[in-house]
Design an enzyme around this catalytic site. Sequence first.
Site, PDB file in Angstrom:
ATOM      1  N   TYR A  64      -0.808   4.246  -6.281  1.00 56.49           N
ATOM      2  CA  TYR A  64      -0.728   2.626  -6.420  1.00 56.49           C
ATOM      3  C   TYR A  64      -2.043   2.062  -6.094  1.00 56.49           C
ATOM      4  O   TYR A  64      -2.478   1.323  -6.860  1.00 56.49           O
ATOM      5  CB  TYR A  64       0.700   2.178  -6.049  1.00 56.49           C
ATOM      6  N   SER A 103      -2.723  -6.413  -6.629  1.00 54.42           N
ATOM      7  CA  SER A 103      -1.787  -6.538  -5.613  1.00 54.42           C
ATOM      8  C   SER A 103      -2.490  -6.151  -4.218  1.00 54.42           C
ATOM      9  O   SER A 103      -3.513  -5.653  -4.226  1.00 54.42           O
ATOM     10  CB  SER A 103      -0.696  -5.373  -5.729  1.00 54.42           C
TER      11      SER A 103
END
Length: 314
Positions: A184, A158
């Site tokens: 994350y 990501s």
Amino acid sequence: MSERITTPFGFESTALEVVEGVDLSGRRAVVTGGASGIGVETVRALAAAGAEVTIAARDVEAGRGVAAEVSASTGNSAVLVAPLELTSQESVKAFARNWDGPLHLLINNAGVMATPLTRTPEGWELQFATNHFGHFTLTLGLFAALRAEGARVVNVSSTGHLASPVVFDDIHFERREYDRWQAYGQSKTANVLFGVEAGRRWAGEGVTMNALMPGGILTALQRHITPEELEERRRLRGGGKPVRFKTPEQGAATTLVLAVSPLVEGRSGLYFEDCDEALPHAEGMTDGLAAHAADPEAAAQLWEVSEETLKVHA
């Protein structure tokens, strides 16, 4: 340095467009998280190209529903389902033990994002445990099957990796204050670094590994984020400008480029966005590949830490 790879596909391309004309007959694929989000469209495109596809899913019933729907829509009956819980090392190792025969494509697609602070029974932070540790054990556990035929491993990362390198002296937020976006971010950085070191260790083994940013897609991945926070992050990511979201069909396209395109044959450690190899991240950019995610020393350290923690080896 090799020339940057660009493809005929882009932001609006879909996974089915990427595999048009591609014949994967006789090829076997595993897609983690294949029962939801872009995983479903990844499974559909691989099946449409003729591959045997195994959906590795925590929710087996949901997986069976997707398998039936994909088989009906593609005419490919070889869409299978097997249980996989990435936060359970026992479950991951069982999946690898139960795999029989060669494996040509491993799509490490499943993941969690921005979860509240949660720890596994081992004390590991949930996002790192799921997004990296689970896939690390799975990939190494399947390595013999991958090496037997030559294979591609694709890690869904990501643009969130820009938020943080892997903080090796406190991966699991035992001493620093927990920040779910940094957590994350370091897990997504790990997805890229995994491929960097795999390329070095597996040179000559016939197994490659690359990573990608699928794009902004509204799926169950955002279940821990309020609409207000999502809008704020969307605004920040666009530098104040509107950010376009992709459909799941578009979000799976870059995965399929790395899985099937002859342009990436034999290449490892790359990071793609919008179906092309990403540019290096620079100040003012909201995308690109961060230097910390391309650092070979960090990649080697991550591998060593992962092996030591998980006691797994390829």
